[in-house]
Design an enzyme around this catalytic site. Structure first.
Site, mmCIF file in Angstrom:
data_model
loop_
_atom_site.group_PDB
_atom_site.id
_atom_site.type_symbol
_atom_site.label_atom_id
_atom_site.label_comp_id
_atom_site.label_asym_id
_atom_site.label_seq_id
_atom_site.Cartn_x
_atom_site.Cartn_y
_atom_site.Cartn_z
ATOM 1 N N PHE A 159 0.823 -1.216 0.000
ATOM 2 C CA PHE A 159 0.000 0.000 0.000
ATOM 3 C C PHE A 159 0.867 1.282 0.000
ATOM 4 O O PHE A 159 0.901 2.027 -0.978
ATOM 5 C CB PHE A 159 -0.952 -0.073 1.202
ATOM 6 C CG PHE A 159 -1.540 1.223 1.643
ATOM 7 C CD1 PHE A 159 -2.095 2.113 0.722
ATOM 8 C CD2 PHE A 159 -1.555 1.568 2.997
ATOM 9 C CE1 PHE A 159 -2.640 3.326 1.141
ATOM 10 C CE2 PHE A 159 -2.103 2.763 3.419
ATOM 11 C CZ PHE A 159 -2.634 3.656 2.493
ATOM 12 N N ILE A 160 1.608 1.507 1.061
ATOM 13 C CA ILE A 160 2.371 2.762 1.146
ATOM 14 C C ILE A 160 3.554 2.726 0.179
ATOM 15 O O ILE A 160 3.840 3.706 -0.513
ATOM 16 C CB ILE A 160 2.828 3.026 2.598
ATOM 17 C CG1 ILE A 160 1.615 3.123 3.526
ATOM 18 C CG2 ILE A 160 3.666 4.309 2.670
ATOM 19 C CD1 ILE A 160 1.941 3.247 5.004
ATOM 20 N N ASP A 216 10.174 -6.993 -2.861
ATOM 21 C CA ASP A 216 8.926 -7.400 -2.223
ATOM 22 C C ASP A 216 8.801 -8.925 -2.292
ATOM 23 O O ASP A 216 9.229 -9.521 -3.278
ATOM 24 C CB ASP A 216 7.728 -6.742 -2.940
ATOM 25 C CG ASP A 216 6.542 -6.559 -2.014
ATOM 26 O OD1 ASP A 216 6.003 -7.576 -1.537
ATOM 27 O OD2 ASP A 216 6.146 -5.400 -1.755
ATOM 28 N N GLY A 242 1.779 -7.616 -0.734
ATOM 29 C CA GLY A 242 1.836 -6.699 -1.877
ATOM 30 C C GLY A 242 1.291 -7.365 -3.139
ATOM 31 O O GLY A 242 1.235 -8.595 -3.228
ATOM 32 N N TYR A 282 3.786 -6.411 17.330
ATOM 33 C CA TYR A 282 4.005 -5.503 16.186
ATOM 34 C C TYR A 282 4.652 -4.204 16.646
ATOM 35 O O TYR A 282 5.643 -3.740 16.067
ATOM 36 C CB TYR A 282 2.663 -5.220 15.499
ATOM 37 C CG TYR A 282 2.751 -4.158 14.420
ATOM 38 C CD1 TYR A 282 3.240 -4.471 13.156
ATOM 39 C CD2 TYR A 282 2.356 -2.839 14.661
ATOM 40 C CE1 TYR A 282 3.352 -3.495 12.176
ATOM 41 C CE2 TYR A 282 2.462 -1.866 13.688
ATOM 42 C CZ TYR A 282 2.954 -2.201 12.449
ATOM 43 O OH TYR A 282 3.062 -1.233 11.480
ATOM 44 N N LYS A 340 8.424 -2.977 15.589
ATOM 45 C CA LYS A 340 8.645 -1.709 14.873
ATOM 46 C C LYS A 340 9.609 -0.829 15.669
ATOM 47 O O LYS A 340 10.444 -0.133 15.113
ATOM 48 C CB LYS A 340 7.309 -1.005 14.660
ATOM 49 C CG LYS A 340 6.533 -1.560 13.485
ATOM 50 C CD LYS A 340 7.107 -0.965 12.226
ATOM 51 C CE LYS A 340 6.836 -1.746 10.987
ATOM 52 N NZ LYS A 340 7.474 -1.158 9.814
HETATM 53 C C1 UD1 Z 1 -1.746 0.320 14.429
HETATM 54 C C2 UD1 Z 1 -0.803 1.510 14.596
HETATM 55 C C3 UD1 Z 1 -0.406 2.050 13.256
HETATM 56 C C4 UD1 Z 1 0.106 0.934 12.374
HETATM 57 C C5 UD1 Z 1 -0.970 -0.119 12.212
HETATM 58 C C6 UD1 Z 1 -0.510 -1.273 11.347
HETATM 59 C C7 UD1 Z 1 -1.505 2.512 16.725
HETATM 60 C C8 UD1 Z 1 -2.098 3.685 17.387
HETATM 61 N N1 UD1 Z 1 -1.459 2.561 15.384
HETATM 62 O O1 UD1 Z 1 -2.931 0.754 13.948
HETATM 63 O O2 UD1 Z 1 0.596 3.022 13.419
HETATM 64 O O3 UD1 Z 1 0.495 1.409 11.134
HETATM 65 O O4 UD1 Z 1 -1.253 -0.625 13.495
HETATM 66 O O5 UD1 Z 1 -1.557 -2.145 11.162
HETATM 67 O O6 UD1 Z 1 -1.077 1.584 17.368
HETATM 68 N N2 UD1 Z 1 -11.160 -1.533 14.514
HETATM 69 C C9 UD1 Z 1 -12.534 -1.622 14.547
HETATM 70 N N3 UD1 Z 1 -13.143 -2.397 13.600
HETATM 71 C C10 UD1 Z 1 -12.454 -3.104 12.659
HETATM 72 C C11 UD1 Z 1 -11.048 -2.979 12.628
HETATM 73 C C12 UD1 Z 1 -10.421 -2.197 13.579
HETATM 74 O O7 UD1 Z 1 -13.190 -1.047 15.386
HETATM 75 O O8 UD1 Z 1 -13.093 -3.759 11.840
HETATM 76 C C13 UD1 Z 1 -10.511 -0.642 15.494
HETATM 77 C C14 UD1 Z 1 -9.287 -1.228 16.185
HETATM 78 O O9 UD1 Z 1 -9.629 -1.976 17.313
HETATM 79 C C15 UD1 Z 1 -8.552 0.073 16.528
HETATM 80 C C16 UD1 Z 1 -8.900 1.014 15.369
HETATM 81 O O10 UD1 Z 1 -10.069 0.479 14.774
HETATM 82 O O11 UD1 Z 1 -9.050 0.614 17.727
HETATM 83 C C17 UD1 Z 1 -7.813 1.103 14.319
HETATM 84 O O12 UD1 Z 1 -7.420 -0.208 13.971
HETATM 85 P P1 UD1 Z 1 -6.419 -0.516 12.762
HETATM 86 O O13 UD1 Z 1 -6.879 0.165 11.535
HETATM 87 O O14 UD1 Z 1 -6.216 -2.001 12.730
HETATM 88 O O15 UD1 Z 1 -5.093 0.219 13.173
HETATM 89 P P2 UD1 Z 1 -4.310 0.343 14.587
HETATM 90 O O16 UD1 Z 1 -4.254 -0.973 15.257
HETATM 91 O O17 UD1 Z 1 -4.751 1.538 15.326
#
Ligand code: UD1
Length: 316
Positions: free
Chosen positions: A12-13, A32, A37, A140, A144
């Site tokens: 993606f990025i 990759d 990817g 994770y 990182k």
């Molecule tokens: C984390 C890291 C981010 C990293 C990413 C890689 C933090 C703050 N951020 O993202 O820097 O690049 O991992 O994957 O730690 N959620 C829902 N419903 C869903 C899926 C997720 O509610 O269907 C919630 C999760 O529980 C979370 C939020 O949405 O609270 C974001 O989740 P996600 O998009 O997986 O990213 P992070 O875990 O925050």
């Protein structure tokens, strides 16, 4: 003509970095293993090294001749790392160490590493500043953080220029929604487009600094040459924070839907709030976000609709 190697360039990025470098007329190589990817993300004519970077021979081939290395290759996702810590460790730590060793051997000018905001964990203060102690809550996040510490050490011990850019919940086109480990924005868009309820894990009050991918691309490319950045860890994000409930409201608005979420239990290892202090990026990189949250969502939804349309067209 400098050579840019983008590890994870089919992801993606990484693929957004490749696209922008090519637009600027630069020479690019992608490394990759295509574990997540996609081949279709790599433009025709770009050299590809296909393999696992934790294999030293692959890392060596990938990095040989590089001037700049943009190290994006990783197994992302907090949840995936909790389910399979060893596999994500291999990619995120062993792979990064091999890339650093190869970068040192081949005397690259600078390596820019894709760090993660997850390293901060549940730090008590917001916004999160780079000088706050790390408090990883998941394999994770720890992996990182370990790799960014390796970057810092390689600068101190061996004089290899490295910069860690800490990403904060990046979203945009080409972010896949194909697995339960996918980023929340891609999953919400997919659900709304299919007229199904998006799932909120917890009460939806958790907040994130959701950052449109073009901002990250800008920050990373600035980090390649910024004179004061070597050896530093720098947040690149928007500096704001949005709750999952606000995210869903905005997406409903953008997509013309009115879907309510289904609530499920909070995810293990989940961080409560995340918001970046971006002053260091402003100072050292001259960075300022270009595309805001809502505009980013509009672009992402537009992309999603086009590709789904495309999928329909190519089906027999
Ligand atoms: C984390 C890291 C981010 C990293 C990413 C890689 C933090 C703050 N951020 O993202 O820097 O690049 O991992 O994957 O730690 N959620 C829902 N419903 C869903 C899926 C997720 O509610 O269907 C919630 C999760 O529980 C979370 C939020 O949405 O609270 C974001 O989740 P996600 O998009 O997986 O990213 P992070 O875990 O925050």
């Amino acid at each position: 003509m400098p050579l840019y190697v983008v590890t994870g360039g089919a992801g993606f990025i990484g693929s957004h970095l490749v696209e922008e470098l090519l637009r600027r007329g630069e020479t690019v190589r992608v490394a990759d293993d295509f574990s997540s990817g996609l081949r279709e993300n790599v433009p025709a004519g770009v050299e590809v090294i296909d393999g696992d970077l934790s294999n030293p021979a692959i890392a060596d081939r990938a990095i040989a001749g590089a001037d700049y290395v943009l190290h994006q290759a990783a197994i992302p996702s907090v949840a995936r790392s909790i389910d399979d810590p060893l596999r994500s460790h291999r990619a995120n730590v062993d792979g990064s160490l091999q890339v650093l060793l190869a970068a040192r051997k081949h005397r690259v000018k600078r390596l820019v590493y894709a760090g993660s905001s997850s390293a901060y964990g549940d730090s008590p203060t917001l916004p999160k500043r780079e000088d706050m102690p790390a408090a990883p809550k998941s394999p994770y996040a720890l992996q990182k953080f370990v790799a960014e510490q390796y970057c810092r050490l390689f600068t101190q011990l061996y004089g290899l220029e490295t910069v860690t850019i800490r990403y904060f919940n990046v979203f945009g086109s080409r972010q896949q929604a194909s697995s339960p480990y996918s980023g929340v924005i891609s999953l919400f868009i997919k659900a709304l487009a299919a007229d199904t309820q998006p799932i909120i894990l917890g009460n939806g009050a958790q907040t994130r600094d959701f950052t449109y991918v073009a901002n990250v691309v800008d920050g990373v490319l600035r980090a390649c040459t910024a004179p004061e950045a070597s050896g530093e860890v720098i947040n690149v994000a928007t500096g704001g924070r949005v709750s999952l409930l606000q995210l869903l409201d905005t997406l409903n608005l953008v997509m013309g839907t009115a879907m309510a979420p289904e609530f499920k239990g909070l995810r293990l290892g989940d961080v409560r709030d995340s918001q970046a202090d971006i002053q260091k990026a402003q100072k050292l990189l001259g960075y300022t976000p270009i595309v805001g949250f809502e505009e980013g969502l509009r672009r992402t939804v537009a992309w999603y609709r086009t590709t789904r349309q495309h999928d329909k067209n190519i089906q027999p």
